[in-house]
Design a protein around this motif. Sequence first.
Motif, PDB file in Angstrom:
ATOM      1  N   THR A  26       0.976  -1.079   0.108  1.00  0.00           N
ATOM      2  CA  THR A  26       0.096   0.003   0.049  1.00  0.00           C
ATOM      3  C   THR A  26       0.722   1.374   0.140  1.00  0.00           C
ATOM      4  OG1 THR A  26      -1.580  -1.120   1.248  1.00  0.00           O
ATOM      5  CG2 THR A  26      -1.783   1.261   1.144  1.00  0.00           C
ATOM      6  N   GLU A  30       1.566   3.884  -3.173  1.00  0.00           N
ATOM      7  CA  GLU A  30       1.096   5.428  -2.964  1.00  0.00           C
ATOM      8  C   GLU A  30       2.326   6.425  -3.510  1.00  0.00           C
ATOM      9  OE1 GLU A  30       0.730   8.309   0.969  1.00  0.00           O
ATOM     10  OE2 GLU A  30      -0.728   6.489   0.737  1.00  0.00           O
ATOM     11  N   SER A  35      -2.265   2.547  -8.193  1.00  0.00           N
ATOM     12  CA  SER A  35      -3.323   1.919  -7.303  1.00  0.00           C
ATOM     13  C   SER A  35      -2.289   0.507  -6.574  1.00  0.00           C
ATOM     14  CB  SER A  35      -4.370   1.458  -7.875  1.00  0.00           C
ATOM     15  OG  SER A  35      -4.328   0.351  -8.922  1.00  0.00           O
ATOM     16  N   ARG A  36      -3.041   0.370  -5.406  1.00  0.00           N
ATOM     17  CA  ARG A  36      -2.472  -0.951  -4.850  1.00  0.00           C
ATOM     18  C   ARG A  36      -2.750  -2.158  -5.676  1.00  0.00           C
ATOM     19  NH1 ARG A  36      -2.795  -5.326  -1.723  1.00  0.00           N
ATOM     20  NH2 ARG A  36      -1.866  -5.489   0.155  1.00  0.00           N
TER      21      ARG A  36
END
Length: 95
Positions: A26, A30, A35-36
Amino acid sequence: MLMHNPPHPGEVLRELCLEPLGISVTAAAEALGVSRKTLSAVLNGKAGISPEMAIRLSIAFDTSAESWLNQQSQYELWHAEQHRKELNVKRLVAA
């Protein structure tokens, strides 16, 4: 010369970049501005390293974009070579 069964670049990214720094997927996603889900797909070998992702990784980890793309190319080429005999290709020669 092709490496014998090279690792997917996502595996390299996880083992040599994220784990030593203790960075979660995560947090890495970021920092990379993705996106994850996108990063997770790369890390799990479900997606490859695109030129844009290679640039993002080069900035984040102070590496070259070319090194990431070369890893992806070597991985894909090795896997394609495993099916060489299945290809229906005829050699072209000058007349």
